[in-house]
Design a protein around this motif. Structure first.
Motif, PDB file in Angstrom:
ATOM      1  N   ASP A  74       0.817  -1.223   0.000  1.00  0.00           N
ATOM      2  CA  ASP A  74       0.000   0.000   0.000  1.00  0.00           C
ATOM      3  C   ASP A  74       0.849   1.271   0.000  1.00  0.00           C
ATOM      4  N   ASP A  75       2.106   1.173   0.412  1.00  0.00           N
ATOM      5  CA  ASP A  75       2.993   2.340   0.484  1.00  0.00           C
ATOM      6  C   ASP A  75       3.931   2.445  -0.721  1.00  0.00           C
ATOM      7  N   LEU A  76       3.682   1.625  -1.737  1.00  0.00           N
ATOM      8  CA  LEU A  76       4.591   1.559  -2.883  1.00  0.00           C
ATOM      9  C   LEU A  76       4.841   2.915  -3.544  1.00  0.00           C
ATOM     10  N   VAL A  77       3.786   3.662  -3.830  1.00  0.00           N
ATOM     11  CA  VAL A  77       3.954   4.927  -4.534  1.00  0.00           C
ATOM     12  C   VAL A  77       4.583   5.979  -3.627  1.00  0.00           C
ATOM     13  N   GLU A  78       3.988   6.208  -2.462  1.00  0.00           N
ATOM     14  CA  GLU A  78       4.457   7.285  -1.593  1.00  0.00           C
ATOM     15  C   GLU A  78       5.839   7.027  -1.000  1.00  0.00           C
ATOM     16  N   GLN A  79       6.085   5.814  -0.516  1.00  0.00           N
ATOM     17  CA  GLN A  79       7.367   5.535   0.129  1.00  0.00           C
ATOM     18  C   GLN A  79       8.366   4.849  -0.798  1.00  0.00           C
ATOM     19  N   GLY A  80       7.880   4.012  -1.682  1.00  0.00           N
ATOM     20  CA  GLY A  80       8.777   3.272  -2.565  1.00  0.00           C
ATOM     21  C   GLY A  80       9.328   4.111  -3.697  1.00  0.00           C
ATOM     22  N   PHE A  81       8.469   4.507  -4.623  1.00  0.00           N
ATOM     23  CA  PHE A  81       8.913   5.276  -5.780  1.00  0.00           C
ATOM     24  C   PHE A  81       9.492   6.627  -5.366  1.00  0.00           C
ATOM     25  N   ASP A  82       8.832   7.291  -4.428  1.00  0.00           N
ATOM     26  CA  ASP A  82       9.318   8.592  -3.986  1.00  0.00           C
ATOM     27  C   ASP A  82      10.733   8.473  -3.409  1.00  0.00           C
ATOM     28  N   THR A  83      10.970   7.460  -2.614  1.00  0.00           N
ATOM     29  CA  THR A  83      12.294   7.259  -2.022  1.00  0.00           C
ATOM     30  C   THR A  83      13.342   7.010  -3.097  1.00  0.00           C
ATOM     31  N   LEU A  84      13.045   6.130  -4.033  1.00  0.00           N
ATOM     32  CA  LEU A  84      14.025   5.795  -5.066  1.00  0.00           C
ATOM     33  C   LEU A  84      14.286   6.949  -6.030  1.00  0.00           C
ATOM     34  N   ILE A  85      13.287   7.782  -6.251  1.00  0.00           N
ATOM     35  CA  ILE A  85      13.452   8.920  -7.162  1.00  0.00           C
ATOM     36  C   ILE A  85      14.135  10.100  -6.467  1.00  0.00           C
ATOM     37  N   ASN A  86      13.729  10.409  -5.252  1.00  0.00           N
ATOM     38  CA  ASN A  86      14.194  11.620  -4.579  1.00  0.00           C
ATOM     39  C   ASN A  86      15.345  11.419  -3.601  1.00  0.00           C
ATOM     40  N   HIS A  87      15.731  10.175  -3.351  1.00  0.00           N
ATOM     41  CA  HIS A  87      16.829   9.908  -2.409  1.00  0.00           C
ATOM     42  C   HIS A  87      17.795   8.902  -3.019  1.00  0.00           C
ATOM     43  N   LYS A  88      18.198   9.156  -4.263  1.00  0.00           N
ATOM     44  CA  LYS A  88      19.093   8.247  -4.995  1.00  0.00           C
ATOM     45  C   LYS A  88      20.444   8.072  -4.313  1.00  0.00           C
ATOM     46  N   ASP A  89      20.849   9.054  -3.545  1.00  0.00           N
ATOM     47  CA  ASP A  89      22.161   8.975  -2.901  1.00  0.00           C
ATOM     48  C   ASP A  89      22.197   7.970  -1.758  1.00  0.00           C
ATOM     49  N   THR A  90      21.036   7.640  -1.172  1.00  0.00           N
ATOM     50  CA  THR A  90      21.018   6.701  -0.042  1.00  0.00           C
ATOM     51  C   THR A  90      20.145   5.481  -0.269  1.00  0.00           C
ATOM     52  N   ALA A  91      19.196   5.544  -1.178  1.00  0.00           N
ATOM     53  CA  ALA A  91      18.284   4.427  -1.413  1.00  0.00           C
ATOM     54  C   ALA A  91      18.823   3.528  -2.520  1.00  0.00           C
TER      55      ALA A  91
END
Length: 98
Positions: A74-91
């Protein structure tokens, strides 16, 4: 860095770019052509999966450090994609479970 590699490689040499660029790269085609450089790009996936799977199975590679998050489906879009797109340096890898 790519431009530096074109300067450093010998005439007729090979430059291999193993990365994903955040923006389009600029290549000095004069250097490439005049030195007859072979420029190759890879993301290191082609034909590597069987060898890597074997290394993981044999315990030679620990995948735990690569898993940077675990989320519910259920958190795929908000936490998953957002994290991978906006936190590339750590995710690196976010595991999704039902």
């Amino acid at each position: 860095m790519l431009d530096t590699m074109l300067d450093a490689v010998r005439p007729g040499g090979v430059v291999v770019n193993v990365s994903i660029w955040g923006a389009p790269a600029t290549v000095d085609m004069q250097k490439l052509v005049l030195k007859e450089i072979d420029l190759r790009g890879t993301i290191a996936y082609v034909r590597d999966h069987p060898a890597v799977i074997k290394m993981v199975q044999e315990g030679k590679v620990d995948l735990k450090p690569f898993i940077t998050g675990r989320i519910a489906l259920d958190d795929l879009v908000e936490q998953g994609f957002d994290t991978l797109i906006n936190h590339k340096d750590t995710a690196v890898k976010v595991l999704v479970h039902p």
